[in-house]
Design a protein around this motif. Structure first.
Motif, mmCIF file in Angstrom:
data_model
loop_
_atom_site.group_PDB
_atom_site.id
_atom_site.type_symbol
_atom_site.label_atom_id
_atom_site.label_comp_id
_atom_site.label_asym_id
_atom_site.label_seq_id
_atom_site.Cartn_x
_atom_site.Cartn_y
_atom_site.Cartn_z
ATOM 1 N N THR A 1 0.833 -1.193 0.000
ATOM 2 C CA THR A 1 0.000 0.000 0.000
ATOM 3 C C THR A 1 0.870 1.246 0.000
ATOM 4 O OG1 THR A 1 -0.089 0.175 2.386
ATOM 5 C CG2 THR A 1 -1.726 -1.247 1.357
ATOM 6 N N THR A 2 0.194 2.403 -0.170
ATOM 7 C CA THR A 2 0.916 3.675 -0.199
ATOM 8 C C THR A 2 1.751 3.876 1.051
ATOM 9 O OG1 THR A 2 -0.824 4.637 -1.536
ATOM 10 C CG2 THR A 2 0.655 6.158 -0.428
ATOM 11 N N THR A 3 1.169 3.579 2.216
ATOM 12 C CA THR A 3 1.861 3.838 3.477
ATOM 13 C C THR A 3 2.886 2.764 3.802
ATOM 14 O OG1 THR A 3 0.056 2.786 4.668
ATOM 15 C CG2 THR A 3 -0.017 5.170 4.455
ATOM 16 N N GLU A 4 2.915 1.633 3.023
ATOM 17 C CA GLU A 4 3.847 0.556 3.293
ATOM 18 C C GLU A 4 5.101 0.636 2.425
ATOM 19 O OE1 GLU A 4 1.288 -2.705 2.597
ATOM 20 O OE2 GLU A 4 0.728 -2.953 4.699
ATOM 21 N N ARG A 5 5.224 1.631 1.572
ATOM 22 C CA ARG A 5 6.406 1.771 0.747
ATOM 23 C C ARG A 5 7.639 1.957 1.621
ATOM 24 N NH1 ARG A 5 4.852 5.827 -4.231
ATOM 25 N NH2 ARG A 5 2.833 4.930 -4.736
ATOM 26 N N ALA A 6 8.792 1.577 1.047
ATOM 27 C CA ALA A 6 10.043 1.848 1.753
ATOM 28 C C ALA A 6 10.192 3.353 1.930
ATOM 29 C CB ALA A 6 11.212 1.287 0.963
ATOM 30 N N GLN A 7 10.333 3.798 3.160
ATOM 31 C CA GLN A 7 10.330 5.223 3.452
ATOM 32 C C GLN A 7 11.761 5.750 3.580
ATOM 33 O OE1 GLN A 7 7.946 5.856 6.917
ATOM 34 N NE2 GLN A 7 6.128 4.962 6.031
ATOM 35 N N PRO A 8 12.081 6.836 2.880
ATOM 36 C CA PRO A 8 13.420 7.426 3.013
ATOM 37 C C PRO A 8 13.682 7.823 4.462
ATOM 38 C CG PRO A 8 12.172 8.430 1.210
ATOM 39 C CD PRO A 8 11.213 7.595 1.989
ATOM 40 N N SER A 9 14.841 7.432 4.974
ATOM 41 C CA SER A 9 15.194 7.789 6.349
ATOM 42 C C SER A 9 15.867 9.153 6.357
ATOM 43 C CB SER A 9 16.143 6.743 6.941
ATOM 44 O OG SER A 9 15.512 5.480 6.997
ATOM 45 N N PRO A 10 15.385 10.053 7.188
ATOM 46 C CA PRO A 10 15.991 11.393 7.199
ATOM 47 C C PRO A 10 17.330 11.416 7.923
ATOM 48 C CG PRO A 10 14.270 11.247 8.855
ATOM 49 C CD PRO A 10 14.245 9.940 8.117
ATOM 50 N N ARG A 11 18.202 12.268 7.463
ATOM 51 C CA ARG A 11 19.421 12.569 8.188
ATOM 52 C C ARG A 11 19.192 13.888 8.922
ATOM 53 N NH1 ARG A 11 20.264 14.234 2.897
ATOM 54 N NH2 ARG A 11 21.095 16.366 2.642
ATOM 55 N N GLU A 12 20.053 14.238 9.823
ATOM 56 C CA GLU A 12 19.882 15.480 10.584
ATOM 57 C C GLU A 12 21.026 16.443 10.306
ATOM 58 O OE1 GLU A 12 19.909 16.435 15.205
ATOM 59 O OE2 GLU A 12 18.021 15.489 14.583
ATOM 60 N N GLU A 13 20.664 17.674 10.015
ATOM 61 C CA GLU A 13 21.628 18.747 9.852
ATOM 62 C C GLU A 13 21.318 19.824 10.886
ATOM 63 O OE1 GLU A 13 21.628 20.273 5.887
ATOM 64 O OE2 GLU A 13 21.976 18.316 4.948
ATOM 65 N N THR A 14 22.267 20.706 11.105
ATOM 66 C CA THR A 14 22.021 21.856 11.969
ATOM 67 C C THR A 14 22.391 23.120 11.210
ATOM 68 O OG1 THR A 14 24.239 21.696 12.941
ATOM 69 C CG2 THR A 14 22.436 20.588 14.103
ATOM 70 N N VAL A 15 21.686 24.176 11.516
ATOM 71 C CA VAL A 15 21.964 25.455 10.880
ATOM 72 C C VAL A 15 21.907 26.542 11.951
ATOM 73 C CG1 VAL A 15 19.525 25.707 10.221
ATOM 74 C CG2 VAL A 15 21.265 27.060 9.051
ATOM 75 N N ASP A 16 22.921 27.392 11.967
ATOM 76 C CA ASP A 16 22.982 28.498 12.925
ATOM 77 C C ASP A 16 22.310 29.724 12.341
ATOM 78 O OD1 ASP A 16 24.414 27.135 14.909
ATOM 79 O OD2 ASP A 16 26.322 27.553 13.927
ATOM 80 N N VAL A 17 21.430 30.348 13.132
ATOM 81 C CA VAL A 17 20.750 31.566 12.708
ATOM 82 C C VAL A 17 20.771 32.566 13.861
ATOM 83 C CG1 VAL A 17 19.237 30.377 11.068
ATOM 84 C CG2 VAL A 17 18.486 30.671 13.430
ATOM 85 N N TRP A 18 20.282 33.745 13.562
ATOM 86 C CA TRP A 18 20.141 34.804 14.563
ATOM 87 C C TRP A 18 21.484 35.130 15.196
ATOM 88 C CZ3 TRP A 18 16.335 37.596 13.577
ATOM 89 C CH2 TRP A 18 15.844 38.543 14.479
ATOM 90 N N ASN A 19 22.453 35.386 14.282
ATOM 91 C CA ASN A 19 23.811 35.755 14.682
ATOM 92 C C ASN A 19 24.450 34.691 15.561
ATOM 93 O OD1 ASN A 19 25.972 37.557 14.495
ATOM 94 N ND2 ASN A 19 25.426 38.596 16.408
ATOM 95 N N GLY A 20 24.136 33.437 15.260
ATOM 96 C CA GLY A 20 24.737 32.321 15.970
ATOM 97 C C GLY A 20 24.107 31.989 17.300
ATOM 98 N N ARG A 21 23.080 32.722 17.703
ATOM 99 C CA ARG A 21 22.474 32.491 19.020
ATOM 100 C C ARG A 21 21.458 31.355 19.015
ATOM 101 N NH1 ARG A 21 19.697 37.478 20.839
ATOM 102 N NH2 ARG A 21 19.734 38.108 18.656
#
Length: 271
Positions: free
Chosen positions: A2-22
């Protein structure tokens, strides 16, 4: 399969600094193709079949809203003003190198997506708002999730809170430590987003929506008990190039409760 049973891409995690690094945003990333920025709702970020399906066609970037993680609750206090938060997320989009991404937002994330599109009309290539908050009419009161009890929450989120889909979505992990962490994460998420929504989710968005230039789809569950579906026409009347998709037998999370129906309407729009 079914649609919900497809192999699901596993997310990786990134980080991004904003607000002058705060402020450091944690961003889940999966898929390939054109960029899609997903902004989650008040209950927090869950990488579910909806995001996995989008990641089959797009590179999905899903930042966690500051403070919504139980492990980093203090991030909620870095920025108190909604306008500044909008600037921080625009900065994050640039730092991630996103060029006119599709922007999809749900609930509080829908409000944030609409604010981004109003403040920076050239940012989104297309805009999808799923049950967005941000407007208010006295005759159509919007419930406050952060004030709801554990017994009230399912009925506010789902048309059929006792159904299999709702029960699976609301279930905590079997592992006791993971369950405690998940519960704490939801509490922090409701509190972190709730400070921009209480006492009513009206921060002047109505006066800014005319600035949205991207083609927009507004998706709403017909039986939404948290934010009445009549708000779909309110948003559509304020955004020039917009269309409404009402999802039958669905509450506040149409992309979860009626996955196939909502996904079909969104995919048709994105084509």
């Amino acid at each position: 399969m079914t649609t919900t049973e497809r192999a699901q891409p596993s997310p990786r995690e990134e980080t991004v600094d904003v607000w002058n690094g705060r402020l450091q945003l944690r961003v889940k990333v999966a898929g390939q193709g054109a960029p899609l920025l997903y902004l989650h709702g008040s209950t927090g970020l869950a990488w579910d079949p909806f995001l996995s399906r989008l990641a089959e066609q797009y590179t999905v970037y899903a930042p966690e809203f500051p403070g919504t993680s139980a492990g980093e609750p203090d991030a909620a206090h870095v920025i108190d003003d909604l306008s500044d938060m909008v600037l921080a997320f625009e900065e994050a989009s640039r730092s991630l190198g996103l060029s006119q991404p599709v922007v999809v937002g749900h609930d509080f994330g829908g409000m944030l997506a609409a604010e981004l599109a109003a403040h920076f009309p050239a940012l989104p290539g297309k805009l999808v708002l799923i049950s967005p908050l941000g407007l208010w009419r006295d005759d159509l009161p919007v419930a406050t999730l952060s004030a709801a009890s554990q017994t009230e929450l399912p009925g506010l989120l789902f048309h059929d809170p006792s159904g299999d889909v709702a029960q699976a979505a609301l279930a905590f992990p079997e592992d006791p430590e993971a369950a405690v962490e998940a519960a704490a994460g939801m509490v922090w998420s409701l509190g972190s987003t709730g400070k921009y929504l209480w006492p009513i989710p009206d921060r002047g968005l109505r006066a800014r929506l005319h600035r949205v230039a991207a083609r927009t789809l507004i998706v709403w569950g017909r039986e939404d008990r948290l934010a009445p579906a009549a708000y779909a026409d309110e948003f559509a009347g304020l955004i020039r190039d917009s269309a409404v998709a009402l999802i039958d037998d669905s509450g506040h999370l149409p992309q979860v409760e009626q996955f196939k129906q909502a996904l079909t309407r969104i995919e048709e729009f994105l084509k």
